[in-house]
Design a protein around this motif. Structure first.
Motif, PDB file in Angstrom:
ATOM      1  N   LEU A 240       0.824  -1.196   0.000  1.00  0.00           N
ATOM      2  CA  LEU A 240       0.000   0.000   0.000  1.00  0.00           C
ATOM      3  C   LEU A 240       0.870   1.263   0.000  1.00  0.00           C
ATOM      4  CD1 LEU A 240      -2.875   1.095   0.090  1.00  0.00           C
ATOM      5  CD2 LEU A 240      -2.753   1.046   2.602  1.00  0.00           C
ATOM      6  N   THR A 241       1.988   1.231   0.678  1.00  0.00           N
ATOM      7  CA  THR A 241       2.920   2.357   0.660  1.00  0.00           C
ATOM      8  C   THR A 241       3.453   2.590  -0.749  1.00  0.00           C
ATOM      9  OG1 THR A 241       3.573   1.918   2.938  1.00  0.00           O
ATOM     10  CG2 THR A 241       5.063   3.262   1.628  1.00  0.00           C
ATOM     11  N   VAL A 242       3.790   1.488  -1.450  1.00  0.00           N
ATOM     12  CA  VAL A 242       4.280   1.616  -2.822  1.00  0.00           C
ATOM     13  C   VAL A 242       3.175   2.155  -3.735  1.00  0.00           C
ATOM     14  CG1 VAL A 242       5.256   0.369  -4.784  1.00  0.00           C
ATOM     15  CG2 VAL A 242       5.933  -0.256  -2.462  1.00  0.00           C
ATOM     16  N   LEU A 243       1.957   1.610  -3.618  1.00  0.00           N
ATOM     17  CA  LEU A 243       0.842   2.063  -4.452  1.00  0.00           C
ATOM     18  C   LEU A 243       0.550   3.544  -4.206  1.00  0.00           C
ATOM     19  CD1 LEU A 243      -1.549   1.675  -6.347  1.00  0.00           C
ATOM     20  CD2 LEU A 243      -2.866   0.745  -4.414  1.00  0.00           C
ATOM     21  N   ARG A 244       0.539   3.955  -2.946  1.00  0.00           N
ATOM     22  CA  ARG A 244       0.282   5.360  -2.625  1.00  0.00           C
ATOM     23  C   ARG A 244       1.323   6.259  -3.282  1.00  0.00           C
ATOM     24  NH1 ARG A 244       0.890   5.008   2.477  1.00  0.00           N
ATOM     25  NH2 ARG A 244      -1.240   4.408   2.973  1.00  0.00           N
ATOM     26  N   ASN A 245       2.556   5.829  -3.284  1.00  0.00           N
ATOM     27  CA  ASN A 245       3.619   6.617  -3.912  1.00  0.00           C
ATOM     28  C   ASN A 245       3.397   6.746  -5.419  1.00  0.00           C
ATOM     29  OD1 ASN A 245       6.425   7.808  -4.019  1.00  0.00           O
ATOM     30  ND2 ASN A 245       6.694   6.000  -5.317  1.00  0.00           N
ATOM     31  N   LEU A 246       3.078   5.622  -6.086  1.00  0.00           N
ATOM     32  CA  LEU A 246       2.867   5.659  -7.533  1.00  0.00           C
ATOM     33  C   LEU A 246       1.659   6.524  -7.889  1.00  0.00           C
ATOM     34  CD1 LEU A 246       3.564   1.927  -8.514  1.00  0.00           C
ATOM     35  CD2 LEU A 246       5.161   3.858  -8.451  1.00  0.00           C
ATOM     36  N   LEU A 247       0.566   6.404  -7.114  1.00  0.00           N
ATOM     37  CA  LEU A 247      -0.626   7.207  -7.375  1.00  0.00           C
ATOM     38  C   LEU A 247      -0.352   8.693  -7.172  1.00  0.00           C
ATOM     39  CD1 LEU A 247      -3.501   5.066  -5.792  1.00  0.00           C
ATOM     40  CD2 LEU A 247      -3.222   5.673  -8.199  1.00  0.00           C
ATOM     41  N   SER A 248       0.351   9.034  -6.090  1.00  0.00           N
ATOM     42  CA  SER A 248       0.649  10.446  -5.813  1.00  0.00           C
ATOM     43  C   SER A 248       1.436  11.067  -6.948  1.00  0.00           C
ATOM     44  CB  SER A 248       1.413  10.575  -4.495  1.00  0.00           C
ATOM     45  OG  SER A 248       0.632  10.121  -3.420  1.00  0.00           O
ATOM     46  N   ASN A 249       2.430  10.346  -7.452  1.00  0.00           N
ATOM     47  CA  ASN A 249       3.247  10.876  -8.540  1.00  0.00           C
ATOM     48  C   ASN A 249       2.446  10.972  -9.847  1.00  0.00           C
ATOM     49  OD1 ASN A 249       5.884  11.303  -7.300  1.00  0.00           O
ATOM     50  ND2 ASN A 249       5.890   9.097  -6.979  1.00  0.00           N
ATOM     51  N   ALA A 250       1.588   9.975 -10.096  1.00  0.00           N
ATOM     52  CA  ALA A 250       0.770  10.015 -11.307  1.00  0.00           C
ATOM     53  C   ALA A 250      -0.208  11.185 -11.268  1.00  0.00           C
ATOM     54  CB  ALA A 250       0.023   8.695 -11.467  1.00  0.00           C
ATOM     55  N   ILE A 251      -0.830  11.423 -10.124  1.00  0.00           N
ATOM     56  CA  ILE A 251      -1.773  12.546  -9.987  1.00  0.00           C
ATOM     57  C   ILE A 251      -1.050  13.877 -10.150  1.00  0.00           C
ATOM     58  CG2 ILE A 251      -3.252  13.736  -8.314  1.00  0.00           C
ATOM     59  CD1 ILE A 251      -3.959  10.904  -7.246  1.00  0.00           C
ATOM     60  N   ARG A 252       0.163  13.942  -9.578  1.00  0.00           N
ATOM     61  CA  ARG A 252       0.930  15.186  -9.673  1.00  0.00           C
ATOM     62  C   ARG A 252       1.273  15.510 -11.128  1.00  0.00           C
ATOM     63  NH1 ARG A 252       4.546  13.659  -6.431  1.00  0.00           N
ATOM     64  NH2 ARG A 252       3.483  14.363  -4.555  1.00  0.00           N
ATOM     65  N   ALA A 253       1.488  14.480 -11.938  1.00  0.00           N
ATOM     66  CA  ALA A 253       1.864  14.696 -13.336  1.00  0.00           C
ATOM     67  C   ALA A 253       0.663  14.866 -14.259  1.00  0.00           C
ATOM     68  CB  ALA A 253       2.717  13.523 -13.829  1.00  0.00           C
ATOM     69  N   THR A 254      -0.548  14.526 -13.787  1.00  0.00           N
ATOM     70  CA  THR A 254      -1.741  14.557 -14.625  1.00  0.00           C
ATOM     71  C   THR A 254      -2.379  15.946 -14.597  1.00  0.00           C
ATOM     72  OG1 THR A 254      -2.152  12.207 -14.201  1.00  0.00           O
ATOM     73  CG2 THR A 254      -4.031  13.524 -14.995  1.00  0.00           C
ATOM     74  N   PRO A 255      -2.778  16.482 -15.745  1.00  0.00           N
ATOM     75  CA  PRO A 255      -3.444  17.800 -15.751  1.00  0.00           C
ATOM     76  C   PRO A 255      -4.821  17.723 -15.105  1.00  0.00           C
ATOM     77  CG  PRO A 255      -3.471  16.810 -17.934  1.00  0.00           C
ATOM     78  CD  PRO A 255      -2.593  15.949 -17.096  1.00  0.00           C
ATOM     79  N   ASP A 256      -5.335  18.892 -14.651  1.00  0.00           N
ATOM     80  CA  ASP A 256      -6.654  18.930 -14.021  1.00  0.00           C
ATOM     81  C   ASP A 256      -7.709  18.359 -14.963  1.00  0.00           C
ATOM     82  OD1 ASP A 256      -5.374  20.123 -11.978  1.00  0.00           O
ATOM     83  OD2 ASP A 256      -6.195  22.139 -12.287  1.00  0.00           O
ATOM     84  N   GLY A 257      -8.600  17.535 -14.384  1.00  0.00           N
ATOM     85  CA  GLY A 257      -9.657  16.928 -15.166  1.00  0.00           C
ATOM     86  C   GLY A 257      -9.212  15.692 -15.921  1.00  0.00           C
TER      87      GLY A 257
END
Length: 561
Positions: free
Chosen positions: A458-475
């Motif tokens: 879960l720690t690894v998944l949270r890290n990957l999701l956080s980075n993906a969201i940070r790189a994704t444009p709004d919407g």
């Protein structure tokens, strides 16, 4: 007549010399070398007893049988003395092993077999005939097929004993040199007389002079044993302990020449006993006397140097003791790595916690300037943010507690779908604020229950999701793909954001330090790629990143089940 009297006196002296040696040697009977000495003394007494009986009896057949029995003692005398001298000076270890003892005594076993079985006796000696030598009634005989083998093995053991004592004479000093001098003189005299008797076939041989003069070797052993404490167990035990210690020990003279070393030192520096007498600079590139720590073949040692015989300027030599500290060094490196990882992990956790607090501060600022529905929505988001922060910290603490501070994998069964939902819930605030959708795709081989360390993953998944969201444009949209196989679990997080260059991906995957975001060239680093890689390594899993600039990033991991 003089020869006869001399031989009888020498044989009678054997019993007196044996009595002197037996009492002190018997105290050390638990030591192989002294058991061999006791065996040699008994063998010599048996030889003397049969010889004196041959002189005394008149019956020819009895004389023949006594003459044959005499070879039982002769076959044991030389190998026993070889074992004793070798044990005393520690020349060859193989002599003290079971197979070495069997090899040394195998000729004696043949001699005993041929002597004790009547039908085989002529294979050793045959054709006995009476003979008068001075006042002694003795026998002549002719050697059988095995007689040359008996003679050869006896001479071989005697010459080897003489060789060991001779080598020790040139290497030893003080008391040991005196001991070996007496050994060499006595064994040299005995060997010369014995060789002459057998080779010449003179009346000295038939009077059994060679067996009688072995008393000189026995007398030399008794003299140096009583005079120089060879029968004292303390020097012997000290030598044995010195040679059996696992830590290397070297003894050098005041001019830095190697005098002796235990087996551990010879092995680690790849030295032979011919190295004794050479300088340390000739034997090893390491300057042992001027260093406090050395490394040899990935083993670490503390170097302790002790002077022998007074102050350093007046020393007679030095003892160099290498205390192995390899385990301590490994523990220190492990502790340093562990503490470094903990420090970085705490820094990363603090960074994520600060991110939550900053988001909550921003929401509270909005609440001050907006009323109505916007304020209500901000309160809802603030509540969610507090819940996410609480859940995040609780998971970290639970994970740390479950690992018992040792970062070990703790496998438990869990539902893959609930696991992914927990990961999505941990980033709910960020997706809600930026209107980012998270899609999930499951390819489950069987039922959604797997066994692994859910907190680590879960720690690894949270890290990957956080980075993906940070790189994704709004919407935008982030996708999670899950695939379970019978023995492996795969998960990928896919975004369509800015992406990274191949050089950046290679740098992130190869480095072993904490980084900025794995999906953008700037920004935060979440729980961190460093922590993710470490947790997957503990889980025997692997992490991969595929990215193209302007096209987004596919980051995933797999672990064995």
């Amino acid at each position: 007549m003089l020869l006869s009297i001399t031989v009888v006196i020498l044989y009678c002296t054997v019993f007196f010399v044996t009595a002197l040696a037996m009492a002190p040697a018997f105290r050390l009977k638990h030591i192989l070398g002294y058991r061999a000495l006791i065996g040699a003394m008994f063998a010599h007494c048996f030889i003397a007893m049969t010889a004196l009986a041959i002189y005394s009896v008149d019956d020819f057949q009895l004389k023949v049988q006594l003459s044959r029995l005499r070879f039982l003692g002769l076959s044991l005398l030389s190998p026993c003395l070889l074992i004793f001298v070798n044990s005393l000076y520690g020349k060859w270890r193989w002599v003290e092993k079971k197979w070495g003892l069997a090899l040394l005594f195998s000729p004696a076993s043949i001699t005993w077999t041929l002597t004790l079985i009547p039908s085989l006796q002529d294979f050793l000696v045959t054709d006995f005939a009476p003979l008068q030598v001075g006042g002694l009634s003795v026998l002549t005989f002719r050697g059988g097929p095995w007689f040359p083998g008996h003679i050869f093995t006896s001479y071989f053991c005697s010459m080897t004993t003489f060789l060991i004592a001779g080598i020790q004479f040139f290497r030893a000093k003080g008391v040991k040199r005196t001991q070996t001098l007496f050994f060499n003189l006595s064994f040299g005299f005995v060997s010369i007389v014995d060789l002459y008797c057998v080779a010449s076939g003179s009346e000295w041989r038939w009077s059994m002079m060679s067996g009688a003069i072995f008393v000189f070797a026995s007398s030399a052993i008794v003299y140096i044993g009583l005079k120089h404490q060879m029968f004292n167990v303390i020097p012997y035990a000290t030598e044995r302990i010195f040679r059996s210690l696992r830590d290397p020990i070297l003894v050098v003279s005041k001019n830095n020449r190697l005098q002796t070393a235990n087996e551990a030192a010879l092995k680690i520096f790849d030295l032979g006993r011919d190295s004794f007498g050479k300088t340390l600079s000739e034997l090893s590139p390491l300057n042992l006397t001027d260093q406090s720590e050395i490394q040899v073949d990935k083993r670490h040692f503390d170097v302790v140097v002790e002077s022998i015989g007074g102050a350093f300027k007046h020393t007679q030599g030095r003892i160099i003791y290498l205390r192995e500290v390899t385990a301590r060094k490994q523990a220190e490196r492990s502790l340093e790595t562990h503490l470094d990882f903990k420090s970085k992990m705490l820094s990363l956790i603090a960074h994520d916690a600060v991110g939550h607090v900053q988001a909550q501060t921003s929401l509270m600022q909005q609440m001050k300037t907006h009323d109505g529905p916007n304020s209500t929505r901000a309160i809802e988001l603030l509540t969610d943010s507090h819940g996410s922060l609480h859940e995040f910290l609780r998971n970290i603490l639970n994970w740390e507690k479950s690992q018992d501070h040792s970062f070990q994998v703790t496998r438990r069964a869990f539902d893959v779908r609930l696991f992914v939902d927990a990961g999505i819930e941990s980033v709910h605030l960020a997706t809600e604020l930026r209107q980012i959708q998270i899609e999930t795709v499951f390819h489950l081989a069987d039922q959604p229950i797997i066994t692994a360390d859910s907190e680590m993953l879960l720690t690894v998944l949270r890290n990957l999701l956080s980075n993906a969201i940070r790189a994704t444009p709004d919407g935008g949209t982030v996708q999670i793909q899950v695939n379970t196989e019978p023995k492996r679990f795969h998960l990928e997080v896919i975004d369509h954001g800015a992406g990274m260059s191949s050089e950046r991906v290679a740098f992130l995957m190869e480095s072993e330090v904490a980084f900025p975001s794995i999906t953008s060239e700037t920004g935060g680093f979440g729980v961190g790629l460093f922590m993710a890689k470490h947790l997957l390594r503990l889980h025997q899993g692997k992490l991969w990143i595929e990215s193209r600039q302007g096209m987004g990033t596919r980051a995933g991991f797999s672990v064995p089940l």
